[in-house]
Design an enzyme around this catalytic site. Structure first.
Site, PDB file in Angstrom:
ATOM      1  N   HIS A 265      25.478 -66.607 -27.675  1.00  0.00           N
ATOM      2  CA  HIS A 265      24.131 -67.182 -27.659  1.00  0.00           C
ATOM      3  C   HIS A 265      23.532 -67.285 -26.260  1.00  0.00           C
ATOM      4  O   HIS A 265      22.399 -66.863 -26.017  1.00  0.00           O
ATOM      5  CB  HIS A 265      24.137 -68.581 -28.294  1.00  0.00           C
ATOM      6  CG  HIS A 265      24.737 -68.641 -29.650  1.00  0.00           C
ATOM      7  ND1 HIS A 265      24.550 -67.648 -30.591  1.00  0.00           N
ATOM      8  CD2 HIS A 265      25.511 -69.577 -30.260  1.00  0.00           C
ATOM      9  CE1 HIS A 265      25.193 -67.978 -31.710  1.00  0.00           C
ATOM     10  NE2 HIS A 265      25.773 -69.130 -31.517  1.00  0.00           N
TER      11      HIS A 265
ATOM     12  N   LEU B  12      28.435 -71.489 -45.566  1.00  0.00           N
ATOM     13  CA  LEU B  12      27.382 -70.667 -44.993  1.00  0.00           C
ATOM     14  C   LEU B  12      26.496 -70.069 -46.083  1.00  0.00           C
ATOM     15  O   LEU B  12      25.262 -70.079 -45.983  1.00  0.00           O
ATOM     16  CB  LEU B  12      27.983 -69.546 -44.142  1.00  0.00           C
ATOM     17  CG  LEU B  12      26.996 -68.511 -43.599  1.00  0.00           C
ATOM     18  CD1 LEU B  12      26.031 -69.149 -42.604  1.00  0.00           C
ATOM     19  CD2 LEU B  12      27.732 -67.344 -42.952  1.00  0.00           C
TER      20      LEU B  12
ATOM     21  N   ASP C 256      39.885 -60.432 -54.856  1.00  0.00           N
ATOM     22  CA  ASP C 256      40.904 -60.668 -53.828  1.00  0.00           C
ATOM     23  C   ASP C 256      40.718 -59.611 -52.740  1.00  0.00           C
ATOM     24  O   ASP C 256      40.956 -58.424 -52.972  1.00  0.00           O
ATOM     25  CB  ASP C 256      42.307 -60.572 -54.435  1.00  0.00           C
ATOM     26  CG  ASP C 256      43.416 -60.855 -53.424  1.00  0.00           C
ATOM     27  OD1 ASP C 256      43.105 -61.017 -52.222  1.00  0.00           O
ATOM     28  OD2 ASP C 256      44.594 -60.911 -53.832  1.00  0.00           O
TER      29      ASP C 256
ATOM     30  N   LYS D 193      28.780 -80.235 -26.610  1.00  0.00           N
ATOM     31  CA  LYS D 193      28.738 -81.119 -27.776  1.00  0.00           C
ATOM     32  C   LYS D 193      28.776 -82.575 -27.315  1.00  0.00           C
ATOM     33  O   LYS D 193      29.195 -82.870 -26.208  1.00  0.00           O
ATOM     34  CB  LYS D 193      29.905 -80.824 -28.715  1.00  0.00           C
ATOM     35  CG  LYS D 193      29.809 -79.455 -29.381  1.00  0.00           C
ATOM     36  CD  LYS D 193      30.894 -79.266 -30.409  1.00  0.00           C
ATOM     37  CE  LYS D 193      30.709 -77.941 -31.144  1.00  0.00           C
ATOM     38  NZ  LYS D 193      29.463 -77.889 -31.928  1.00  0.00           N
TER      39      LYS D 193
ATOM     40  N   ASP E 155      23.823 -62.927 -34.584  1.00  0.00           N
ATOM     41  CA  ASP E 155      23.729 -64.011 -33.609  1.00  0.00           C
ATOM     42  C   ASP E 155      22.501 -64.806 -34.030  1.00  0.00           C
ATOM     43  O   ASP E 155      21.373 -64.394 -33.777  1.00  0.00           O
ATOM     44  CB  ASP E 155      23.566 -63.478 -32.183  1.00  0.00           C
ATOM     45  CG  ASP E 155      23.555 -64.595 -31.135  1.00  0.00           C
ATOM     46  OD1 ASP E 155      23.171 -65.729 -31.490  1.00  0.00           O
ATOM     47  OD2 ASP E 155      23.908 -64.350 -29.973  1.00  0.00           O
ATOM     48  N   HIS E 156      22.724 -65.937 -34.719  1.00  0.00           N
ATOM     49  CA  HIS E 156      21.592 -66.608 -35.361  1.00  0.00           C
ATOM     50  C   HIS E 156      20.563 -67.119 -34.356  1.00  0.00           C
ATOM     51  O   HIS E 156      19.408 -67.349 -34.710  1.00  0.00           O
ATOM     52  CB  HIS E 156      22.064 -67.743 -36.278  1.00  0.00           C
ATOM     53  CG  HIS E 156      22.658 -68.917 -35.567  1.00  0.00           C
ATOM     54  ND1 HIS E 156      24.007 -69.011 -35.294  1.00  0.00           N
ATOM     55  CD2 HIS E 156      22.091 -70.040 -35.085  1.00  0.00           C
ATOM     56  CE1 HIS E 156      24.234 -70.152 -34.668  1.00  0.00           C
ATOM     57  NE2 HIS E 156      23.102 -70.795 -34.523  1.00  0.00           N
TER      58      HIS E 156
ATOM     59  N   GLY F 206      31.311 -70.265 -50.103  1.00  0.00           N
ATOM     60  CA  GLY F 206      31.483 -71.041 -48.877  1.00  0.00           C
ATOM     61  C   GLY F 206      30.223 -71.748 -48.423  1.00  0.00           C
ATOM     62  O   GLY F 206      29.128 -71.565 -48.957  1.00  0.00           O
TER      63      GLY F 206
ATOM     64  N   GLY G 252      32.602 -64.251 -49.628  1.00  0.00           N
ATOM     65  CA  GLY G 252      32.602 -65.651 -49.213  1.00  0.00           C
ATOM     66  C   GLY G 252      31.403 -66.389 -49.777  1.00  0.00           C
ATOM     67  O   GLY G 252      30.865 -67.303 -49.152  1.00  0.00           O
ATOM     68  N   ALA G 253      30.983 -66.014 -50.971  1.00  0.00           N
ATOM     69  CA  ALA G 253      29.751 -66.555 -51.562  1.00  0.00           C
ATOM     70  C   ALA G 253      29.882 -67.998 -52.011  1.00  0.00           C
ATOM     71  O   ALA G 253      28.871 -68.649 -52.270  1.00  0.00           O
ATOM     72  CB  ALA G 253      29.323 -65.687 -52.744  1.00  0.00           C
TER      73      ALA G 253
END
Length: 494
Positions: A244, A21, A89, A344, A181-182, A19, A16-17
């Protein structure tokens, strides 16, 4: 500046390079690690994607992303010499044989000693497929270490999480799996342990004898932006509370570990999560509040309701807000409520912990004009990192009236320059084989058990949504949750 560790060469493969993130977080963080000499000279990065890109074109994209997110780009060209693109793929077994050949070539070229890190910056539906093929293709058959990094969500409930975990464990051992978990990479979250266990003034007070309640808030001004499709399947309960919020509660409530080794810290966190009082279905709505934002104003700008967002059902019952009261049934915390709140389109962007201490046993100042304010320890995690202690002091020379005073520490601009993002801290830990700030399966299992009870009960009834205006602090029921216990949310406190 630290000395670059020459002993940890590694091949970093990012699925997913191409993308968002990868471009906003991973590549800037890896470059900053390299620039700060916290990444071995012996490394290579393979960016995996489905697009038909030439290596040079991919490097131009990555270089542009790094320049957009890192102020000082000294040594960027040297870093880019280690970055490569590979069209792939993930569903095609033959593609993994091609990736194996490239990996072996780079391993020899950069002297990587067979150490491999696989980062899955992909949709969760691909996690199990990729891990299976990594093993069957021989990509995990290495002389050095192999580590798998996974973004959330890890499952959609306990059953799906167990199924995914069993699948991944066919290819990787638990000690080789790093579930991101950032929040756990944020400096001030990691500082919770230091505040508690490195200061003699706090730990003796950190119990039900002196603390009346603890509040954990994570609020955003933003709506769902372009994540409506994903958010419809998760909502605030699964997107925020399950990981979180409960992780922060575990850090605040854990017992002192016998050492700072990852297994000892994780063991204490698991004990807390297992001590969470299990809610009976009839107790869910007494202890948890869900909400969804309506139209309103954010920074004097009109914003639309959640149900008007792109890729959101016009009759959606997905919560964009959750608050709740947690009870931890152990000797230290019996009788102390932990209140959590996340949402939010709220009034402020803030990640904050407020520890409210009990009143003094005999208030000698009741007969004065001023009622004593609560003593508070406030841990600001975002946006203004720091710690403040709120005390009472004498107001002036002529009287014995009191006034609240605040003792504060704010992270300096120089401190903030040392990291691009929480991802930089976490990537550094992964490369060094330190799993402390990552979610262990036992933690994940406990949080899903707790959250599933709430979700199952909410699924039985239709909420009255929307129930809070954008730009506010959530629905009224959230305030009532605390007022019934004689408390209130500490909004606008620094």
């Amino acid at each position: 500046m630290s000395t670059r560790n020459k002993n940890i060469p590694c091949l970093i493969t990012i699925f997913g390079a191409t993308g968002d993130l990868s471009h906003r977080k991973l590549f800037p963080s890896l470059f900053h690690l390299y620039q700060q000499q916290n990444l071995s000279e012996h490394f290579a990065i393979i960016g995996i994607g489905r697009r038909d890109l030439k290596n040079d074109d991919f490097r131009i994209q990555v270089k542009s992303s790094i320049q957009a997110h890192v102020q000082d780009t000294t040594h960027l060209d040297e870093f880019m010499d280690h970055v490569f693109y590979h069209k792939h793929d993930v569903n095609d077994e033959a593609s993994y044989q091609s990736l194996l050949a490239v990996s072996q070539q780079l391993d020899q070229k950069f002297e990587l000693q067979g150490n491999r890190l696989f980062y899955l910056a992909m949709a969760p539906k691909f996690f199990g497929i990729i891990s299976d093929y990594l093993k069957s293709s021989g990509l995990t058959d290495v002389e050095g270490f192999k580590r798998l990094v996974i973004e959330k969500p890890f499952g959609n409930d306990l059953a799906s999480a167990e199924e995914l975990n069993n699948q991944i464990r066919r290819s990787f051992e638990e000690k080789e799996i790093y579930r991101i978990d950032h929040y756990l990479g944020k400096d001030m979250v990691q500082n919770i342990e230091v505040l508690r266990f490195a200061n003699a003034m706090f730990e003796p007070l950190w119990n039900n004898k002196f603390i009346s309640n603890i509040q954990v808030t994570s609020s955003e001004k933003l709506g769902v932006e372009d994540r409506g499709g994903y958010y419809e399947t998760s909502g605030a309960l699964k997107d925020m509370v399950q990981n979180h919020m409960l992780q922060m509660v575990a850090l605040l409530a854990m017992e002192p570990p016998i050492s700072l080794k990852s297994e000892d810290i994780r063991s204490e966190k698991v004990k807390v999560l297992k001590s969470l009082r299990k809610l009976e279905p009839s107790e869910v709505n007494q202890n948890f509040v869900r909400g969804q934002y309506d139209q309103g104003k954010i920074d004097d700008q009109d914003v639309i309701a959640y149900r008007e967002e792109d890729r959101v059902d016009e009759q959606s019952n997905t919560p964009t807000f959750v608050s709740g009261k947690l009870t931890i049934d152990n000797f230290r915390w019996a009788g102390v409520p932990f209140y959590i709140r996340t949402g939010k389109r709220m009034k402020d962007k803030s990640i904050q912990v407020v520890v409210e201490f009990k009143e003094v046993p005999l208030n000698l100042y009741y007969e004065t004009d001023n009622k004593l304010e609560s003593n508070l320890l406030v841990i600001n995690i975002q946006p203004n990192e720091g710690v403040s202690l709120h005390l009472n002091a004498k107001k002036n020379v002529q009287s014995i009236d009191t006034k609240p005073v605040q003792l504060s520490y704010a992270m300096s601009a120089q401190d903030k320059m040392n990291t691009v993002d929480a991802y930089e801290n976490l990537l550094f830990d992964i490369l060094n084989g330190d799993p402390t700030n990552f979610t262990h399966w036992e933690e994940l299992k406990s949080t899903w058990k707790f959250v599933d009870t709430i979700q199952n009960e909410w699924d039985k009834t239709e909420p009255d949504f929307p129930n809070y205006e954008a730009g506010t602090n959530g629905p009224l029921d959230s305030d009532l949750l605390l007022s019934r216990d004689g408390f209130h949310w500490w909004d606008d406190i620094q």
